[in-house]
Structure formats: C-alpha cells, structure tokens
Design an enzyme around this catalytic site. Structure first.
Site, PDB file in Angstrom:
ATOM      1  CB  THR A 164      40.587  27.098  43.166  1.00 38.71           C
ATOM      2  OG1 THR A 164      39.846  26.785  44.342  1.00 38.71           O
ATOM      3  CG2 THR A 164      40.729  25.834  42.318  1.00 38.71           C
TER       4      THR A 164
ATOM      5  CE  LYS B 124      38.732  23.749  44.994  1.00 36.91           C
ATOM      6  NZ  LYS B 124      37.414  23.426  45.524  1.00 36.91           N
TER       7      LYS B 124
ATOM      8  CE  LYS C 260      39.188  30.031  39.281  1.00 39.34           C
ATOM      9  NZ  LYS C 260      39.600  29.547  40.590  1.00 39.34           N
TER      10      LYS C 260
HETATM   11  N1  LIG Z   1      32.528  29.895  46.086  1.00 39.19           N
HETATM   12  C1  LIG Z   1      32.856  28.639  46.251  1.00 39.19           C
HETATM   13  O1  LIG Z   1      31.984  27.772  46.456  1.00 39.19           O
HETATM   14  C2  LIG Z   1      34.286  28.181  46.224  1.00 39.19           C
HETATM   15  C3  LIG Z   1      34.582  26.953  46.807  1.00 39.19           C
HETATM   16  C4  LIG Z   1      35.904  26.522  46.820  1.00 39.19           C
HETATM   17  C5  LIG Z   1      36.894  27.289  46.233  1.00 39.19           C
HETATM   18  N2  LIG Z   1      36.561  28.471  45.640  1.00 39.19           N
HETATM   19  C6  LIG Z   1      37.670  29.260  45.049  1.00 39.19           C
HETATM   20  O2  LIG Z   1      37.957  30.293  45.985  1.00 39.19           O
HETATM   21  C7  LIG Z   1      38.408  31.469  45.290  1.00 39.19           C
HETATM   22  C8  LIG Z   1      37.493  32.637  45.661  1.00 39.19           C
HETATM   23  O3  LIG Z   1      36.176  32.295  45.257  1.00 39.19           O
HETATM   24  P1  LIG Z   1      34.880  33.134  45.689  1.00 39.19           P
HETATM   25  O4  LIG Z   1      33.740  32.238  45.454  1.00 39.19           O
HETATM   26  O5  LIG Z   1      35.083  33.769  47.028  1.00 39.19           O
HETATM   27  O6  LIG Z   1      34.896  34.241  44.536  1.00 39.19           O
HETATM   28  P2  LIG Z   1      34.417  35.758  44.549  1.00 39.19           P
HETATM   29  O7  LIG Z   1      33.302  35.970  45.476  1.00 39.19           O
HETATM   30  O8  LIG Z   1      34.248  36.130  43.127  1.00 39.19           O
HETATM   31  O9  LIG Z   1      35.707  36.525  45.148  1.00 39.19           O
HETATM   32  C9  LIG Z   1      36.878  36.630  44.401  1.00 39.19           C
HETATM   33  C10 LIG Z   1      37.890  37.490  45.126  1.00 39.19           C
HETATM   34  O10 LIG Z   1      39.047  37.694  44.279  1.00 39.19           O
HETATM   35  C11 LIG Z   1      39.226  39.109  44.108  1.00 39.19           C
HETATM   36  N3  LIG Z   1      39.784  39.392  42.780  1.00 39.19           N
HETATM   37  C12 LIG Z   1      39.352  38.904  41.590  1.00 39.19           C
HETATM   38  N4  LIG Z   1      40.113  39.381  40.594  1.00 39.19           N
HETATM   39  C13 LIG Z   1      41.028  40.189  41.179  1.00 39.19           C
HETATM   40  C14 LIG Z   1      42.113  40.971  40.669  1.00 39.19           C
HETATM   41  N5  LIG Z   1      42.423  40.989  39.363  1.00 39.19           N
HETATM   42  N6  LIG Z   1      42.867  41.660  41.561  1.00 39.19           N
HETATM   43  C15 LIG Z   1      42.567  41.642  42.878  1.00 39.19           C
HETATM   44  N7  LIG Z   1      41.565  40.913  43.418  1.00 39.19           N
HETATM   45  C16 LIG Z   1      40.822  40.196  42.571  1.00 39.19           C
HETATM   46  C17 LIG Z   1      37.862  39.696  44.285  1.00 39.19           C
HETATM   47  O11 LIG Z   1      37.945  41.076  44.545  1.00 39.19           O
HETATM   48  P3  LIG Z   1      36.677  42.026  44.226  1.00 39.19           P
HETATM   49  O12 LIG Z   1      35.758  41.853  45.406  1.00 39.19           O
HETATM   50  O13 LIG Z   1      37.256  43.370  44.095  1.00 39.19           O
HETATM   51  O14 LIG Z   1      36.063  41.514  42.947  1.00 39.19           O
HETATM   52  C18 LIG Z   1      37.369  38.880  45.478  1.00 39.19           C
HETATM   53  O15 LIG Z   1      37.986  39.301  46.674  1.00 39.19           O
HETATM   54  C19 LIG Z   1      38.372  31.103  43.794  1.00 39.19           C
HETATM   55  O16 LIG Z   1      39.656  30.661  43.421  1.00 39.19           O
HETATM   56  C20 LIG Z   1      37.370  29.962  43.732  1.00 39.19           C
HETATM   57  O17 LIG Z   1      37.607  29.122  42.615  1.00 39.19           O
HETATM   58  C21 LIG Z   1      35.283  28.954  45.641  1.00 39.19           C
END
Ligand SMILES: NC(=O)c1ccc[n+]([C@@H]2O[C@H](COP(=O)([O-])OP(=O)(O)OC[C@H]3O[C@@H](n4cnc5c(N)ncnc54)[C@H](OP(=O)(O)O)[C@@H]3O)[C@@H](O)[C@H]2O)c1
Length: 290
Positions: free
Chosen positions: A95, A170, A238
């Site tokens: 996102t 989104k 964010k």
């Molecule tokens: N969770 C939900 O319900 C949901 C639903 C729809 C959309 N989203 C979107 O989907 C995306 C992922 O969300 P998530 O819930 O899976 O989050 P998450 O569990 O926090 O995972 C985030 C991912 O991004 C990586 N990352 C963060 N900062 C980084 C950096 N500076 N360099 C390299 N890798 C980095 C993390 O790596 P590490 O493991 O090393 O931290 C991890 O692989 C986001 O954009 C979120 O807004 C989430």
C-alpha cells in the site's frame, strides 16, 4: 515459471505460502531472513538479496510496508530492478500512494520492464485463506498474465484502470476504513459513558445499518481487548499520511481525514503502533489493557 516474492510480513508470508501450496516455484527474500523459514520449509528458495531474486525470475511480487521500503528494495544498491531480465513483470502489492506508484512504474519501464500495482483489501485471515480482494492498475494483457495468481491469493480482482489506479482505489478504501474505525470507537465511548455495556452496544450497532460491515470482524478484539495485529496500526497511520499527501497533490480538502490521521498518531505515540488498528479504541475506552 519461477516467481519472486519480496516482503514476508503478516500479508506477504501468507500470500507467498498460498502460491507455493498451489504448486508454484518461489524465490523469496525478506529483510529479516528468519521470517522466510516457514516458506523455505514449504519449498521456497531463499535469496540473500533483492538482486538475487531479480536474477532468478522474470515475474516478481513485492509486499512491503512503505514507499521507502519499496524504493530501497527495487532500486537501492542491491535492488532487483537492474537484475531482472528484460521485459519482466513487477507486481507491487504494497500500500503506497498513487504518485509513488507512477514513479516506480516509470522507473521500471525505463529499464525495460512492465509494472502492475495490485494492493489488496483484506487482512491476515483473508490473506491466509486466499480470499483477498486485489485492486489492480495496469495493462489488460499484463493483468491477464497474472490473473491466475491473483485467483490463488484472492477471492476477486477489480481491474480499476491503468497503472496507478489500483493504488488510487486502495487510498480511497483505507481513508474510509480508518475513519469508520474511529467513528465506531467514539460511539462506543459515548454509549458506555451513558451506562450501556460494550456488549449491548456491539450487539445492537453491529447488527444495524449504521456501522461499517468490517467492524463485525473487530467485535471480539474490542470486547476482549485483544489487539494482536492483523493490520498494524502504524501502517494505518502511514496510509492516512499517504492519503493526506495525495489530497495535497490533488488539491482537495479532506479535513476529517487529517483529524483522523492525528488520532492514529496519538495512538501510535502511546505505544499502540504494532497493535491492530482497532486498538485506536484504547484512546477512548476506560477499560484499557495498555
Ligand atoms: N496487514 C494487513 O491487514 C494489510 C492489509 C492490506 C494491506 N496491507 C499493506 O500491506 C503491506 C504489508 O503489510 P503487513 O501487514 O504484511 O506488514 P508487516 O507484517 O509489518 O510486513 C512489512 C514487510 O515490509 C518489510 N520492510 C519494512 N521496512 C522495510 C525496509 N526499510 N526495507 C526492507 N523491507 C522492509 C518487512 O521486513 P521485516 O520483516 O524485515 O520487518 C516486512 O517484510 C503494507 O503496505 C500494508 O499497509 C496490510
């Protein structure tokens, strides 16, 4: 065909697992490598850098936290973009904001690759069950090339329009999601101050027409004060920041969005960043767990 998958957090790990279970060969990378272990156990190949993923495939998914993370992984010193063979397809499910998506698409196209933005609606459980909703921007032919993979990870795909339109949809979706959550938290606070129990409020409001349907999925969290993360609050903050940037770029006034963003900022500041975004209720509830 081998598929690259970068970003194995809450969402990416489950999306990648579904692709493997459906029989696809995956090369994966995550900044924190131990999060890849369950996928390696399922048969994924673990790469040591995004560049290595780029060298090993011509179709690559990213599911990363922020625009900064996407840019670093795609175009940093060890980025995958320069390593991918010509005419590869990059599908970004993160996102991010529309203008950033257009910047990434241009960058990919300049190097000779194709790009689709495909953020998702749906959280941890839909990701696990392969029931996400893909909001897609891109060329019809590119989208049809990966439709089968969207169908494995999701229950539906909305092809909104050309590149950037998936991300645009989104942003709109999460603006509504964030505000509906805060509106419900405030309503609960008013109700409890008047002596109505949280149970009675939830039972009445969540079975009526005024509450957003997704709130039913948050009922147990609100009642039991179990805010284990499905969609981390820091990422909702964010998204509101990015929606605010987008509103500025589009010269539209969204006063309620900006107020809501500050409410999530307060929640994050009070230590709730890694909790589920429904934990914003903790700012209002008198029955706190933190
Ligand atoms: N969770 C939900 O319900 C949901 C639903 C729809 C959309 N989203 C979107 O989907 C995306 C992922 O969300 P998530 O819930 O899976 O989050 P998450 O569990 O926090 O995972 C985030 C991912 O991004 C990586 N990352 C963060 N900062 C980084 C950096 N500076 N360099 C390299 N890798 C980095 C993390 O790596 P590490 O493991 O090393 O931290 C991890 O692989 C986001 O954009 C979120 O807004 C989430």
């Amino acid at each position: 065909m081998r598929i690259g998958f970068i970003g194995l957090g809450i969402m990416g790990s489950r999306m990648a697992a579904n692709l493997i279970k459906a029989g696809h060969e995956l090369v994966v990378y995550n900044r924190t490598p131990n999060k890849a272990e369950p996928l390696v156990a399922l048969g994924a190949q673990l790469a040591g850098s995004p560049e290595e993923v780029g060298q090993a495939c011509r179709l690559l998914f990213t599911m990363l936290a922020t625009p900064e993370a996407v840019e670093e992984i795609a175009n940093g010193p060890q980025g995958f973009l320069k390593a991918l063979p010509g005419n590869s397809l990059w599908v970004d499910c993160s996102t991010v904001n529309p203008s950033f998506t257009l910047k990434m698409a241009k960058l990919a196209q300049k190097i000779g690759h194709r790009f689709i933005d495909a953020p998702v609606a749906g959280s941890l459980v839909p990701a696990e069950k392969g029931e996400l909703l893909f909001l897609v921007g891109g060329d019809v032919t590119d989208v049809s090339e990966v439709q089968e993979l969207f169908d494995i990870m999701g229950r539906a795909t909305v092809h909104v329009g050309p590149v950037g339109q998936g991300t645009s949809m989104k942003m709109v979706n999460n603006t509504l999601l964030a505000q509906a959550m805060v509106a419900f938290a405030e309503a609960l606070r008013l109700g409890t101050s008047l002596g109505i129990s949280e149970e009675m409020l939830c039972q009445t409001l969540l079975n009526g027409p005024t509450a957003a349907p997704f709130l039913k999925l948050k009922e147990a969290k609100l009642l039991h004060k179990d805010f284990s993360p499905e969609f981390p609050l820091e990422w909702m903050h964010k998204d509101l920041h990015l929606a605010g940037v987008t509103a500025y770029e589009q010269a539209v006034a969204l006063p309620s969005l900006h107020t809501t963003k500050e409410i999530y900022a307060q929640a994050k500041q009070s230590g709730l960043g890694e909790a589920d975004f429904s934990a914003v209720y903790q700012l209002f509830s008198t029955n706190k767990t933190v």
